[in-house]
Design a protein around this motif. Sequence first.
Motif, PDB file in Angstrom:
ATOM      1  N   LEU A  17      -7.838   5.722  -6.145  1.00  0.00           N
ATOM      2  CA  LEU A  17      -8.208   6.850  -5.294  1.00  0.00           C
ATOM      3  C   LEU A  17      -8.762   6.368  -3.956  1.00  0.00           C
ATOM      4  O   LEU A  17      -8.415   6.909  -2.897  1.00  0.00           O
ATOM      5  CB  LEU A  17      -9.238   7.739  -6.003  1.00  0.00           C
ATOM      6  N   ALA A  18      -9.598   5.323  -3.988  1.00  0.00           N
ATOM      7  CA  ALA A  18     -10.165   4.780  -2.755  1.00  0.00           C
ATOM      8  C   ALA A  18      -9.059   4.255  -1.839  1.00  0.00           C
ATOM      9  O   ALA A  18      -9.125   4.423  -0.616  1.00  0.00           O
ATOM     10  CB  ALA A  18     -11.167   3.678  -3.072  1.00  0.00           C
ATOM     11  N   LEU A  19      -8.047   3.610  -2.414  1.00  0.00           N
ATOM     12  CA  LEU A  19      -6.934   3.099  -1.606  1.00  0.00           C
ATOM     13  C   LEU A  19      -6.157   4.243  -0.953  1.00  0.00           C
ATOM     14  O   LEU A  19      -5.794   4.165   0.218  1.00  0.00           O
ATOM     15  CB  LEU A  19      -6.002   2.243  -2.460  1.00  0.00           C
ATOM     16  N   VAL A  20      -5.931   5.304  -1.700  1.00  0.00           N
ATOM     17  CA  VAL A  20      -5.210   6.459  -1.154  1.00  0.00           C
ATOM     18  C   VAL A  20      -6.021   7.100  -0.028  1.00  0.00           C
ATOM     19  O   VAL A  20      -5.494   7.399   1.042  1.00  0.00           O
ATOM     20  CB  VAL A  20      -4.904   7.487  -2.269  1.00  0.00           C
ATOM     21  N   VAL A  21      -7.317   7.277  -0.244  1.00  0.00           N
ATOM     22  CA  VAL A  21      -8.169   7.899   0.775  1.00  0.00           C
ATOM     23  C   VAL A  21      -8.233   7.026   2.021  1.00  0.00           C
ATOM     24  O   VAL A  21      -8.121   7.520   3.141  1.00  0.00           O
ATOM     25  CB  VAL A  21      -9.580   8.177   0.210  1.00  0.00           C
ATOM     26  N   SER A  22      -8.403   5.706   1.847  1.00  0.00           N
ATOM     27  CA  SER A  22      -8.475   4.839   3.029  1.00  0.00           C
ATOM     28  C   SER A  22      -7.155   4.851   3.792  1.00  0.00           C
ATOM     29  O   SER A  22      -7.149   4.824   5.011  1.00  0.00           O
ATOM     30  CB  SER A  22      -8.878   3.416   2.648  1.00  0.00           C
ATOM     31  N   GLY A  23      -6.044   4.918   3.096  1.00  0.00           N
ATOM     32  CA  GLY A  23      -4.749   5.023   3.769  1.00  0.00           C
ATOM     33  C   GLY A  23      -4.645   6.310   4.563  1.00  0.00           C
ATOM     34  O   GLY A  23      -4.127   6.332   5.683  1.00  0.00           O
ATOM     35  N   ALA A  24      -5.158   7.404   4.000  1.00  0.00           N
ATOM     36  CA  ALA A  24      -5.134   8.684   4.698  1.00  0.00           C
ATOM     37  C   ALA A  24      -6.018   8.640   5.946  1.00  0.00           C
ATOM     38  O   ALA A  24      -5.656   9.172   6.993  1.00  0.00           O
ATOM     39  CB  ALA A  24      -5.598   9.798   3.764  1.00  0.00           C
ATOM     40  N   VAL A  25      -7.178   7.975   5.844  1.00  0.00           N
ATOM     41  CA  VAL A  25      -8.069   7.853   7.006  1.00  0.00           C
ATOM     42  C   VAL A  25      -7.383   7.048   8.092  1.00  0.00           C
ATOM     43  O   VAL A  25      -7.423   7.406   9.269  1.00  0.00           O
ATOM     44  CB  VAL A  25      -9.416   7.209   6.597  1.00  0.00           C
ATOM     45  N   TRP A  26      -6.746   5.942   7.716  1.00  0.00           N
ATOM     46  CA  TRP A  26      -6.040   5.121   8.707  1.00  0.00           C
ATOM     47  C   TRP A  26      -4.941   5.927   9.380  1.00  0.00           C
ATOM     48  O   TRP A  26      -4.769   5.885  10.586  1.00  0.00           O
ATOM     49  CB  TRP A  26      -5.453   3.882   8.065  1.00  0.00           C
ATOM     50  N   ALA A  27      -4.188   6.676   8.580  1.00  0.00           N
ATOM     51  CA  ALA A  27      -3.094   7.469   9.139  1.00  0.00           C
ATOM     52  C   ALA A  27      -3.645   8.546  10.079  1.00  0.00           C
ATOM     53  O   ALA A  27      -3.098   8.783  11.152  1.00  0.00           O
ATOM     54  CB  ALA A  27      -2.288   8.107   8.013  1.00  0.00           C
ATOM     55  N   ALA A  28      -4.740   9.170   9.692  1.00  0.00           N
ATOM     56  CA  ALA A  28      -5.335  10.219  10.523  1.00  0.00           C
ATOM     57  C   ALA A  28      -5.861   9.673  11.841  1.00  0.00           C
ATOM     58  O   ALA A  28      -5.888  10.365  12.843  1.00  0.00           O
ATOM     59  CB  ALA A  28      -6.465  10.917   9.763  1.00  0.00           C
ATOM     60  N   ASN A  29      -6.264   8.415  11.844  1.00  0.00           N
ATOM     61  CA  ASN A  29      -6.792   7.797  13.062  1.00  0.00           C
ATOM     62  C   ASN A  29      -5.713   7.061  13.852  1.00  0.00           C
ATOM     63  O   ASN A  29      -6.023   6.373  14.820  1.00  0.00           O
ATOM     64  CB  ASN A  29      -7.941   6.850  12.722  1.00  0.00           C
ATOM     65  N   GLY A  30      -4.463   7.157  13.419  1.00  0.00           N
ATOM     66  CA  GLY A  30      -3.361   6.566  14.168  1.00  0.00           C
ATOM     67  C   GLY A  30      -3.329   5.053  14.132  1.00  0.00           C
ATOM     68  O   GLY A  30      -2.854   4.427  15.065  1.00  0.00           O
ATOM     69  N   VAL A  31      -3.807   4.429  13.061  1.00  0.00           N
ATOM     70  CA  VAL A  31      -3.777   2.979  12.959  1.00  0.00           C
ATOM     71  C   VAL A  31      -2.369   2.548  12.583  1.00  0.00           C
ATOM     72  O   VAL A  31      -1.812   3.004  11.590  1.00  0.00           O
ATOM     73  CB  VAL A  31      -4.796   2.476  11.896  1.00  0.00           C
ATOM     74  N   ASP A  32      -1.777   1.681  13.399  1.00  0.00           N
ATOM     75  CA  ASP A  32      -0.439   1.173  13.147  1.00  0.00           C
ATOM     76  C   ASP A  32      -0.548  -0.127  12.373  1.00  0.00           C
ATOM     77  O   ASP A  32      -0.889  -1.164  12.918  1.00  0.00           O
ATOM     78  CB  ASP A  32       0.290   0.944  14.475  1.00  0.00           C
ATOM     79  N   LEU A  33      -0.253  -0.076  11.061  1.00  0.00           N
ATOM     80  CA  LEU A  33      -0.377  -1.265  10.224  1.00  0.00           C
ATOM     81  C   LEU A  33       0.711  -2.292  10.512  1.00  0.00           C
ATOM     82  O   LEU A  33       0.623  -3.421  10.064  1.00  0.00           O
ATOM     83  CB  LEU A  33      -0.348  -0.866   8.743  1.00  0.00           C
ATOM     84  N   ASN A  34       1.740  -1.904  11.250  1.00  0.00           N
ATOM     85  CA  ASN A  34       2.810  -2.839  11.589  1.00  0.00           C
ATOM     86  C   ASN A  34       2.555  -3.553  12.906  1.00  0.00           C
ATOM     87  O   ASN A  34       3.299  -4.431  13.293  1.00  0.00           O
ATOM     88  CB  ASN A  34       4.156  -2.103  11.664  1.00  0.00           C
ATOM     89  N   GLN A  35       1.501  -3.167  13.625  1.00  0.00           N
ATOM     90  CA  GLN A  35       1.189  -3.785  14.916  1.00  0.00           C
ATOM     91  C   GLN A  35       0.693  -5.202  14.695  1.00  0.00           C
ATOM     92  O   GLN A  35      -0.139  -5.455  13.845  1.00  0.00           O
ATOM     93  CB  GLN A  35       0.122  -2.982  15.647  1.00  0.00           C
ATOM     94  N   SER A  36       1.206  -6.135  15.457  1.00  0.00           N
ATOM     95  CA  SER A  36       0.752  -7.516  15.357  1.00  0.00           C
ATOM     96  C   SER A  36      -0.677  -7.625  15.851  1.00  0.00           C
ATOM     97  O   SER A  36      -1.018  -7.093  16.895  1.00  0.00           O
ATOM     98  CB  SER A  36       1.653  -8.420  16.210  1.00  0.00           C
ATOM     99  N   PRO A 135     -14.694  -0.042  15.801  1.00  0.00           N
ATOM    100  CA  PRO A 135     -14.607   0.444  14.421  1.00  0.00           C
ATOM    101  C   PRO A 135     -13.582   1.565  14.305  1.00  0.00           C
ATOM    102  O   PRO A 135     -13.452   2.390  15.215  1.00  0.00           O
ATOM    103  CB  PRO A 135     -16.012   0.971  14.132  1.00  0.00           C
ATOM    104  N   ILE A 136     -12.861   1.617  13.206  1.00  0.00           N
ATOM    105  CA  ILE A 136     -11.877   2.672  12.977  1.00  0.00           C
ATOM    106  C   ILE A 136     -12.593   4.006  12.811  1.00  0.00           C
ATOM    107  O   ILE A 136     -12.153   5.031  13.301  1.00  0.00           O
ATOM    108  CB  ILE A 136     -11.016   2.349  11.731  1.00  0.00           C
ATOM    109  N   VAL A 137     -13.721   3.963  12.110  1.00  0.00           N
ATOM    110  CA  VAL A 137     -14.525   5.157  11.886  1.00  0.00           C
ATOM    111  C   VAL A 137     -15.912   4.886  12.448  1.00  0.00           C
ATOM    112  O   VAL A 137     -16.508   3.852  12.153  1.00  0.00           O
ATOM    113  CB  VAL A 137     -14.619   5.470  10.373  1.00  0.00           C
ATOM    114  N   GLU A 138     -16.431   5.803  13.263  1.00  0.00           N
ATOM    115  CA  GLU A 138     -17.775   5.625  13.817  1.00  0.00           C
ATOM    116  C   GLU A 138     -18.778   5.530  12.680  1.00  0.00           C
ATOM    117  O   GLU A 138     -18.633   6.195  11.655  1.00  0.00           O
ATOM    118  CB  GLU A 138     -18.133   6.778  14.744  1.00  0.00           C
TER     119      GLU A 138
END
Length: 149
Positions: A17-36, A135-138
Amino acid sequence: MKSHVLTKALFQWMTALALVVSGAVWAANGVDLNQSPEVSGTPEGSVRMPKQQERMALNYVNQPPMIPHSVDGYQVTTNINRCLQCHGVEHYRTTGAPRISPTHFMDADGKVLSNVAPRRYFCLQCHVPQTDAAPIVENTFSPSKGFGN
């Protein structure tokens, strides 16, 4: 025995559940996991990871030290650990890198092993590269007294 199995199942469920939630937070904040992470330009949201820098101060007791250099392209697999080529007990004297901690040679029961313990072999699980990224999240985190800047 049943309570141990239930506790383990609950822990696994909460981890998923924590992994799913953290992925959703990253997606909501526009973090590009493919960016070098080796971005050198100045576009908004870019991360600069210098080749080598001074080690950052720790923020709390027993914090794993951060990596003061890029690890882009480093292989850490079950067969190869690029980190140990500089930090291993056979190499640190010639490379000038900090030696791997003796705690990394202890198994879960505290028994000292002749090689790095399997639970400590994958360095990038705990040690992360230093970066100047915001920080991704303040948050309101401040280092423990006597730690940090």
